[in-house]
Scaffold this motif. Structure first.
Motif, PDB file in Angstrom:
ATOM      1  N   ILE A  43      19.253  47.290  65.165  1.00 21.99           N
ATOM      2  CA  ILE A  43      18.605  46.077  64.695  1.00 21.99           C
ATOM      3  C   ILE A  43      18.635  44.966  65.733  1.00 21.99           C
ATOM      4  O   ILE A  43      17.636  44.271  65.946  1.00 21.99           O
ATOM      5  N   VAL A  44      19.753  44.789  66.422  1.00 24.77           N
ATOM      6  CA  VAL A  44      19.848  43.704  67.398  1.00 24.77           C
ATOM      7  C   VAL A  44      18.880  43.924  68.553  1.00 24.77           C
ATOM      8  O   VAL A  44      18.205  42.989  69.004  1.00 24.77           O
ATOM      9  N   ALA A  45      18.778  45.151  69.032  1.00 21.51           N
ATOM     10  CA  ALA A  45      17.851  45.440  70.130  1.00 21.51           C
ATOM     11  C   ALA A  45      16.404  45.232  69.689  1.00 21.51           C
ATOM     12  O   ALA A  45      15.579  44.692  70.443  1.00 21.51           O
ATOM     13  N   LEU A  65      22.812  38.030  59.726  1.00 16.46           N
ATOM     14  CA  LEU A  65      21.662  37.622  60.535  1.00 16.46           C
ATOM     15  C   LEU A  65      21.791  38.028  62.005  1.00 16.46           C
ATOM     16  O   LEU A  65      20.816  37.968  62.748  1.00 16.46           O
ATOM     17  N   PHE A  66      22.990  38.401  62.452  1.00 18.86           N
ATOM     18  CA  PHE A  66      23.215  38.872  63.818  1.00 18.86           C
ATOM     19  C   PHE A  66      22.750  37.871  64.879  1.00 18.86           C
ATOM     20  O   PHE A  66      22.213  38.252  65.922  1.00 18.86           O
ATOM     21  N   LEU A  67      22.970  36.593  64.640  1.00 13.27           N
ATOM     22  CA  LEU A  67      22.490  35.579  65.588  1.00 13.27           C
ATOM     23  C   LEU A  67      23.235  35.612  66.920  1.00 13.27           C
ATOM     24  O   LEU A  67      22.599  35.630  67.978  1.00 13.27           O
ATOM     25  N   PRO A  68      24.584  35.602  66.947  1.00 15.76           N
ATOM     26  CA  PRO A  68      25.274  35.656  68.254  1.00 15.76           C
ATOM     27  C   PRO A  68      24.987  36.962  68.985  1.00 15.76           C
ATOM     28  O   PRO A  68      24.801  36.965  70.210  1.00 15.76           O
ATOM     29  N   GLU A  69      24.975  38.072  68.247  1.00 17.53           N
ATOM     30  CA  GLU A  69      24.740  39.365  68.883  1.00 17.53           C
ATOM     31  C   GLU A  69      23.348  39.423  69.514  1.00 17.53           C
ATOM     32  O   GLU A  69      23.179  39.932  70.630  1.00 17.53           O
ATOM     33  N   THR A  70      22.359  38.886  68.810  1.00 13.18           N
ATOM     34  CA  THR A  70      20.992  38.899  69.334  1.00 13.18           C
ATOM     35  C   THR A  70      20.863  37.985  70.548  1.00 13.18           C
ATOM     36  O   THR A  70      20.171  38.323  71.523  1.00 13.18           O
ATOM     37  N   ALA A  71      21.518  36.841  70.510  1.00  8.15           N
ATOM     38  CA  ALA A  71      21.485  35.927  71.655  1.00  8.15           C
ATOM     39  C   ALA A  71      22.105  36.588  72.882  1.00  8.15           C
ATOM     40  O   ALA A  71      21.560  36.497  73.996  1.00  8.15           O
ATOM     41  N   LEU A  72      23.241  37.266  72.688  1.00  5.71           N
ATOM     42  CA  LEU A  72      23.899  37.953  73.802  1.00  5.71           C
ATOM     43  C   LEU A  72      23.016  39.067  74.345  1.00  5.71           C
ATOM     44  O   LEU A  72      22.810  39.178  75.566  1.00  5.71           O
ATOM     45  N   PHE A  73      22.488  39.900  73.461  1.00  4.98           N
ATOM     46  CA  PHE A  73      21.674  41.022  73.911  1.00  4.98           C
ATOM     47  C   PHE A  73      20.412  40.535  74.613  1.00  4.98           C
ATOM     48  O   PHE A  73      19.981  41.126  75.609  1.00  4.98           O
ATOM     49  N   SER A  74      19.830  39.466  74.114  1.00  4.22           N
ATOM     50  CA  SER A  74      18.633  38.910  74.757  1.00  4.22           C
ATOM     51  C   SER A  74      18.968  38.391  76.151  1.00  4.22           C
ATOM     52  O   SER A  74      18.188  38.575  77.094  1.00  4.22           O
ATOM     53  N   THR A 150      29.769  48.229  69.235  1.00  3.82           N
ATOM     54  CA  THR A 150      28.372  48.253  68.819  1.00  3.82           C
ATOM     55  C   THR A 150      27.796  46.834  68.838  1.00  3.82           C
ATOM     56  O   THR A 150      28.529  45.849  68.819  1.00  3.82           O
ATOM     57  N   THR A 151      26.471  46.756  68.855  1.00  2.06           N
ATOM     58  CA  THR A 151      25.839  45.436  68.826  1.00  2.06           C
ATOM     59  C   THR A 151      25.792  44.889  67.404  1.00  2.06           C
ATOM     60  O   THR A 151      25.478  43.722  67.197  1.00  2.06           O
ATOM     61  N   THR A 152      26.083  45.757  66.446  1.00  2.71           N
ATOM     62  CA  THR A 152      26.112  45.320  65.046  1.00  2.71           C
ATOM     63  C   THR A 152      27.507  45.600  64.494  1.00  2.71           C
ATOM     64  O   THR A 152      28.482  45.552  65.210  1.00  2.71           O
TER      65      THR A 152
END
Length: 501
Positions: A43-45, A65-74, A150-152
């Motif tokens: 999901i994060v990717a 919502l995975f906000l920090p994880e998405t910011a990091l992955f982005s 994991t990213t999640t």
């Protein structure tokens, strides 16, 4: 560069070595399924790619919502010239490094007779050791330490809980920056609850219970109440901040709490524990966990100050409270119990005293351990790179993505079937997520995908539920892609039904 900075830099280097070893071992085991291919883990990717592409965002998320994880992955995606599996590998290393940073905050200042950096490295190494004992490909197994890679699966929430304990410890240490630290705790609580309400169950509720220990003491009452107020206020603010994201939250999580099922919950978690203990590695993990809990209890009794006692108590009271709470709410998800693997390690940094050994012996042991760690970290880089490369070189996956990209058409697949190919397509919108009746399945996906209206091929595998198509249609051909099959309906397009979550 001062000695303090050299010491801190050395700690980060050793933590990086631990992270590389841990990620390489996990990525080379069946547990790699959760790092590179698991439907939930992607999901994060997918969200990161959607955000960076500039497309219209209408995502249906879970309660997280995975906000920090998405910011990091982005950020990693923008900075590093790597494919998505390479980014997953780097993210796994960063996840362990972030945990080290939080543990280092918990360990406190480096005063005379204390070795917070060394003990922080030991603590994160213990978590890494636990992760390397986990080899199941199942997302439901009671193998919780490896979820940090994991990213999640709440990796950001794990770091936030440890970080919160660290901020509370610094206040109780007698820091002059009480107000900034208290505000920081409130901010961490707000942002963490915004992205994942589970933070309230992992930190806020247990911390409220733990605060009673300090409120009864007049000298600590003001500080304890201040910290509790910051945590509770921040958590409440985080819940309010979720309101603007209501359109994205397809499931608030309220339905996960079913107190009437507490007996079933005991049986569920008991079965997971029994399965974990069927292997020698599971028994080893249990022994390490019990030893850490014993150290935590012992240091709670023999603490050298209120801050040390708070950390020691948190190392075993928090996990106990989380387990009791999870059962009382009738939950059925092993990942909710993650605190039982990462919080006991904090017992090692509750009172991080220097070992009582001759200076020469202590330095020799430290140098040898550091050299071994760095060498193992260095040799783990190619192993981790190979694991990521093998994930990218999946011939069955390549067969699917090449066919879909070349067709220029839009098809559909069920959640567990479609997630991985969808991530690796040139245009993820070419594969719409549906249920077995061809109704749009709005779960961890951009609802803009459903606007296509109809599809001309279906993707299925062993996980797919038998199709119940809205119209009588026979595929023009079936394309064999190993563990996937593509049912081509080019001559008879299939209409999509209404979307649901």
């Amino acid at each position: 560069m001062t000695r303090t900075w050299v010491r801190e830099l050395t700690g980060w280097m050793l933590a990086a070595a631990v992270a590389l070893v841990t990620a390489a071992v996990v990525a080379s085991s069946p547990r790699a399924e959760l790092l590179f291919r698991d439907g939930d883990s992607l999901i994060v990717a997918l969200l990161s790619r959607s955000v960076l592409s500039g497309e219209t965002l209408d995502w249906a998320m879970s309660s997280v919502l995975f906000l920090p994880e998405t910011a990091l992955f982005s950020g990693l995606r923008v900075l590093l010239p790597l494919g998505v599996d390479g980014l997953f590998a780097v993210s796994a290393v960063v996840g362990i490094l972030a945990l080290y940073g939080a543990i280092r905050l918990v360990a406190g200042r480096a005063d005379e007779g204390r070795a917070p950096v060394g003990w922080s490295v030991v603590a994160v190494a213990v978590v890494g050791l636990l992760a390397t004992t986990e080899t199941s490909a199942s997302r439901d197994a009671l193998e919780l330490a490896s979820l940090q890679l994991t990213t999640t699966y709440y990796s950001a929430t794990v770091v936030a809980v440890v970080l919160s304990i660290g901020l509370a410890r610094r206040v109780l240490d007698g820091s002059r920056r009480v107000v900034p630290l208290g505000l920081s705790l409130g901010a961490v609580a707000a942002l963490s609850t915004l992205t994942n309400p589970l933070y309230a169950a992992w930190f806020t509720a247990p911390f409220a219970l733990l605060s009673l220990t300090f409120v009864v003491r007049r000298a600590l009452r003001v500080l304890a109440l201040g910290l509790l107020s910051a945590a509770v206020t921040g958590t409440g603010l985080g819940l309010l901040l979720r309101i603007p994201f209501a359109a994205w939250i397809a499931n608030t999580g309220a339905g996960y709490a079913q107190p009437s099922l507490w007996r079933e919950s005991i049986g569920y978690y008991g079965d997971l524990a029994a399965q974990r203990l069927e292997s020698p590695l599971g028994v080893l993990a249990l022994l390490v966990g019990v030893a850490l809990l014993a150290v935590g209890v012992l240091r709670s009794i023999r603490a050298d100050g209120p801050s040390s006692r708070m950390v020691a108590l948190a190392s075993w009271v928090f996990p106990l409270a989380v387990v009791v709470g999870a059962i009382a709410l009738g939950t059925h998800a092993g990942r909710y119990l993650q605190p039982i693997v990462f919080l006991p390690a904090l017992a090692l940094v509750a009172s991080p005293r220097t070992l009582r050994l001759p200076t020469a012996v202590r330095r020799t042991v430290a140098v040898v351990a550091a050299v071994v760690a760095l060498v193992l970290g260095a040799v783990s880089v190619p192993r981790l790179a190979t694991a990521a490369s093998e994930a990218s070189g999946d011939p069955d996956l390549a067969c699917v993505t090449d066919w879909v990209d070349a067709s220029g058409r839009t098809g559909a697949g069920q959640f567990w079937t479609a997630r991985l190919p969808k991530l690796h397509l040139d245009d993820p919108a070419r594969l719409v997520q549906v249920d077995h009746r061809l109704n749009g399945y709005a779960w961890l996906v951009n609802r803009e995908d459903f606007g296509v209206g109809e599809v001309t091929f279906l993707l299925e595998d062993a996980q797919s539920v038998p199709w119940e198509l809205p119209t009588s249609a026979v595929p023009d051909e079936v394309v064999d892609c190993g563990r996937w099959s593509i049912l081509d309906f080019a001559s008879t397009p299939l209409p999509l039904g209404p979307a649901h979550s």
